[in-house]
Design an enzyme around this catalytic site. Structure first.
Site, mmCIF file in Angstrom:
data_model
loop_
_atom_site.group_PDB
_atom_site.id
_atom_site.type_symbol
_atom_site.label_atom_id
_atom_site.label_comp_id
_atom_site.label_asym_id
_atom_site.label_seq_id
_atom_site.Cartn_x
_atom_site.Cartn_y
_atom_site.Cartn_z
ATOM 1 N N GLU A 161 84.235 23.257 7.953
ATOM 2 C CA GLU A 161 83.735 23.999 7.202
ATOM 3 C C GLU A 161 82.523 24.981 8.187
ATOM 4 O O GLU A 161 82.490 26.091 8.175
ATOM 5 C CB GLU A 161 82.974 23.478 6.042
ATOM 6 C CG GLU A 161 82.037 24.387 5.288
ATOM 7 C CD GLU A 161 81.378 24.117 3.984
ATOM 8 O OE1 GLU A 161 81.324 22.452 3.855
ATOM 9 O OE2 GLU A 161 80.928 24.654 3.154
ATOM 10 N N GLN A 180 85.045 22.391 -3.704
ATOM 11 C CA GLN A 180 84.460 21.404 -2.974
ATOM 12 C C GLN A 180 83.311 20.871 -3.859
ATOM 13 O O GLN A 180 82.494 21.355 -4.276
ATOM 14 C CB GLN A 180 83.912 21.908 -1.729
ATOM 15 C CG GLN A 180 83.075 21.136 -0.902
ATOM 16 C CD GLN A 180 82.470 21.846 0.161
ATOM 17 O OE1 GLN A 180 82.021 22.591 -0.068
ATOM 18 N NE2 GLN A 180 82.331 21.145 1.233
HETATM 19 C C1 LIG Z 1 77.029 30.297 -0.803
HETATM 20 C C2 LIG Z 1 76.995 28.804 -1.095
HETATM 21 C C3 LIG Z 1 78.329 28.159 -1.484
HETATM 22 C C4 LIG Z 1 78.243 26.946 -1.771
HETATM 23 N N1 LIG Z 1 79.308 26.224 -1.969
HETATM 24 C C5 LIG Z 1 79.479 24.796 -2.299
HETATM 25 C C6 LIG Z 1 80.450 24.238 -2.697
HETATM 26 O O1 LIG Z 1 81.739 24.649 -2.933
HETATM 27 N N2 LIG Z 1 80.539 23.069 -2.902
HETATM 28 C C7 LIG Z 1 79.341 22.145 -2.923
HETATM 29 O O2 LIG Z 1 79.426 21.001 -3.097
HETATM 30 N N3 LIG Z 1 78.286 22.867 -2.535
HETATM 31 C C8 LIG Z 1 78.005 24.076 -2.339
HETATM 32 N N4 LIG Z 1 77.103 24.949 -1.876
HETATM 33 C C9 LIG Z 1 75.780 23.926 -1.828
HETATM 34 C C10 LIG Z 1 75.106 23.694 -0.555
HETATM 35 O O3 LIG Z 1 75.941 22.738 0.187
HETATM 36 C C11 LIG Z 1 73.525 23.374 -0.612
HETATM 37 O O4 LIG Z 1 73.130 24.455 -1.436
HETATM 38 C C12 LIG Z 1 72.987 23.016 0.733
HETATM 39 O O5 LIG Z 1 73.693 21.612 0.978
HETATM 40 C C13 LIG Z 1 71.483 22.882 0.365
HETATM 41 O O6 LIG Z 1 71.282 21.898 -0.698
HETATM 42 P P1 LIG Z 1 70.112 22.094 -1.779
HETATM 43 O O7 LIG Z 1 70.501 23.613 -2.519
HETATM 44 O O8 LIG Z 1 70.081 21.060 -2.814
HETATM 45 O O9 LIG Z 1 68.772 22.542 -1.317
HETATM 46 P P2 LIG Z 1 67.707 21.327 -0.719
HETATM 47 O O10 LIG Z 1 68.576 20.092 -0.297
HETATM 48 O O11 LIG Z 1 67.042 21.153 -2.056
HETATM 49 O O12 LIG Z 1 67.039 21.990 0.176
HETATM 50 C C14 LIG Z 1 66.051 23.108 -0.143
HETATM 51 C C15 LIG Z 1 65.487 23.624 1.135
HETATM 52 O O13 LIG Z 1 64.610 22.449 1.695
HETATM 53 C C16 LIG Z 1 65.216 22.486 3.183
HETATM 54 N N5 LIG Z 1 65.075 21.307 3.549
HETATM 55 C C17 LIG Z 1 65.640 20.018 2.872
HETATM 56 N N6 LIG Z 1 65.691 18.760 3.252
HETATM 57 C C18 LIG Z 1 65.164 19.196 4.861
HETATM 58 C C19 LIG Z 1 65.096 18.423 6.016
HETATM 59 N N7 LIG Z 1 64.854 17.096 5.868
HETATM 60 N N8 LIG Z 1 64.395 19.052 6.842
HETATM 61 C C20 LIG Z 1 64.071 20.490 6.896
HETATM 62 N N9 LIG Z 1 64.283 21.195 5.736
HETATM 63 C C21 LIG Z 1 64.871 20.693 4.497
HETATM 64 C C22 LIG Z 1 66.413 23.327 3.073
HETATM 65 O O14 LIG Z 1 66.739 23.577 4.424
HETATM 66 C C23 LIG Z 1 66.184 24.338 2.116
HETATM 67 O O15 LIG Z 1 65.841 25.529 2.864
HETATM 68 C C24 LIG Z 1 76.951 26.065 -1.556
HETATM 69 C C25 LIG Z 1 75.667 26.847 -1.365
HETATM 70 C C26 LIG Z 1 75.934 28.162 -1.328
HETATM 71 C C27 LIG Z 1 74.440 28.663 -0.718
#
Ligand SMILES: Cc1cc2nc3c(=O)[nH]c(=O)nc-3n(C[C@H](O)[C@H](O)[C@H](O)COP(=O)(O)OP(=O)(O)OC[C@H]3O[C@@H](n4cnc5c(N)ncnc54)[C@H](O)[C@@H]3O)c2cc1C
Length: 390
Positions: free
Chosen positions: A253, A135
């Site tokens: 998902e 993905q």
């Molecule tokens: C086990 C695992 C598997 C994954 N696999 C995939 C994959 O196969 N492909 C893929 O594309 N992605 C994958 N991901 C990525 C995942 O989709 C992202 O980690 C997730 O969407 C959060 O984005 P970020 O890590 O950039 O955190 P950020 O968006 O930077 O967020 C950091 C923190 O801030 C909080 N936050 C951010 N914006 C807001 C808001 N507006 N209101 C309140 N809180 C907020 C979030 O909840 C989080 O706690 C995976 C993640 C994990 C943990």
């Protein structure tokens, strides 16, 4: 005349017998996690001969994807039959023969948005475990705010030229193909310039670099695209309308994450507490009893919510908010359950590679994956409850 219920009980009997004859004993009662599951792919390796046989027998019946149409490699079962198959597999604790993002996510999106050619090309390969899909959604600057993604796909006549980077691609370095979100119109408002593209990871210019975690495992990759030529035939749905496909896929998902939980397998929290403390010992631990009761009630409520979703599905009336609710409840509950399980087992559970320790470390990651739980709360507060944005 035989009723539908008679048909279903006949079907259950047939499934039970078939599983008895075809599921090898060593493919039952096996604790299963992402690392010891069969994920298919061009370089797939089976855990052992029995697991291979079990996978092949299930794939031959189309039961790796029981409810997909037979012409796409599925079993052609209706929702009630598919549920019976799942129940009967659970009854004998049969291992899931094939784990796959193709099954969980891409397949449903292709069934809804793909062309007939795309369905015939990709779905049977997913069903037979021939291609392992990754993905490609998240980017370094686009996780929760996914629509800010910057990976570009430039229209070059008969192909797109893709440049950019994805991150947190689960097992990207072990996958054959990746479904990606790419920006095809940089001038349009951010949700409206995105397209959904299928990319072969063996193509020149695609590089998946594994990310080593604190645990030493490499469960993710950073995925780079440098002048990758992608045929136009790999565009799913309408150009610049990829956000519709992306959102639809995310509901699958989240529903999958909401309907599975590590606590669903193995010894339950209450059984473990009784075994470790005994009935009288447990009577002297009101705090522990309270925690166990809350987790058990939560599990029971989540099961009822899952049943409700199933019934809504049969009636063609699924609430658009159900996936967010289920994902939120199940992942929070799972985290709580594994934490309580670790507390019960104490030092004995801190065994590296042991299943309790693995689940404890792994469960909170699901509160982030698939869109973090804070984002699910935002979706529910804004769209379901109509509250103003913070
Ligand atoms: C086990 C695992 C598997 C994954 N696999 C995939 C994959 O196969 N492909 C893929 O594309 N992605 C994958 N991901 C990525 C995942 O989709 C992202 O980690 C997730 O969407 C959060 O984005 P970020 O890590 O950039 O955190 P950020 O968006 O930077 O967020 C950091 C923190 O801030 C909080 N936050 C951010 N914006 C807001 C808001 N507006 N209101 C309140 N809180 C907020 C979030 O909840 C989080 O706690 C995976 C993640 C994990 C943990």
């Amino acid at each position: 005349m035989a009723s539908h219920d008679d048909d279903l009980s006949g079907f259950r009997e047939e499934v039970r017998q078939w599983l008895e004859q075809n599921c090898p004993p060593s493919a039952r009662n096996v604790p299963q996690n992402a690392d010891n599951s069969f994920w298919g792919g061009r370089n797939a390796v089976h855990g052992n001969e029995d697991r291979k046989l079990w996978f092949e027998r299930m794939a031959q019946r189309g039961w790796t994807v029981p409810s997909w149409p037979q012409r796409y490699g599925g079993g052609g079962l209706d929702a009630s039959q598919a549920r019976i198959l799942a129940e009967e597999m659970r009854r004998i604790d049969a291992v899931n023969p094939l784990q796959s993002l193709g099954i969980m996510m891409l397949g449903p999106a292709l069934l809804e948005f793909g062309s007939e050619e795309q369905k015939l090309e990709h779905l049977p390969k997913i069903a037979r475990g021939e291609i392992r899909w990754a993905q490609g959604y998240s980017e370094p600057g686009a996780g929760s705010d996914l629509a800010s993604l910057q990976t570009r796909a430039e229209d070059c006549g008969d192909h797109f030229l893709v440049n950019g980077q994805k991150i947190w691609t689960t097992y990207g370095h072990k996958c054959d193909m990746i479904f990606t979100l790419v920006r095809t119109d940089p001038q349009a408002p951010k949700h409206q310039g995105i397209s959904f593209l299928l990319i072969d990871m063996a193509d020149p210019g695609v590089e998946a670099r594994p990310i080593r975690q604190l645990s030493g495992n490499e469960n993710f990759s950073e995925t780079f695209f440098t002048d990758v030529r992608v045929p136009k035939a790999n565009l799913v749905g309408v150009i610049n309308r990829g956000w519709d496909v992306a959102k639809y896929l995310l509901t699958f998902e989240r529903t999958t994450m909401g309907s599975s939980g590590s606590g669903a397998q193995g010894e339950g929290l209450d059984q473990a507490a009784l075994r470790l403390f005994g009935r009288e010992g447990l009577a002297r631990e009101p705090g522990l009893r309270q925690e166990i009761a809350e987790v058990l009630i939560g599990t029971w409520s989540a099961r009822i919510a899952g049943q409700r979703l199933f019934d809504q599905g049969k009636a063609g009336a699924i609430s658009p908010f159900s996936p967010s609710v289920l994902k939120l409840l199940a992942t929070e509950l799972d985290t709580r359950r594994t934490r309580a399980m670790m507390a019960l087992g104490g030092f004995d559970h801190l065994d590296p590679g042991g299943s309790a320790a693995y689940k404890w470390l792994d469960a909170p990651t699901n509160c982030i994956a698939g869109g973090s739980n804070e984002i699910q709360l935002n979706i529910l507060s804004k769209r379901a409850l109509g509250l103003p944005e913070a």
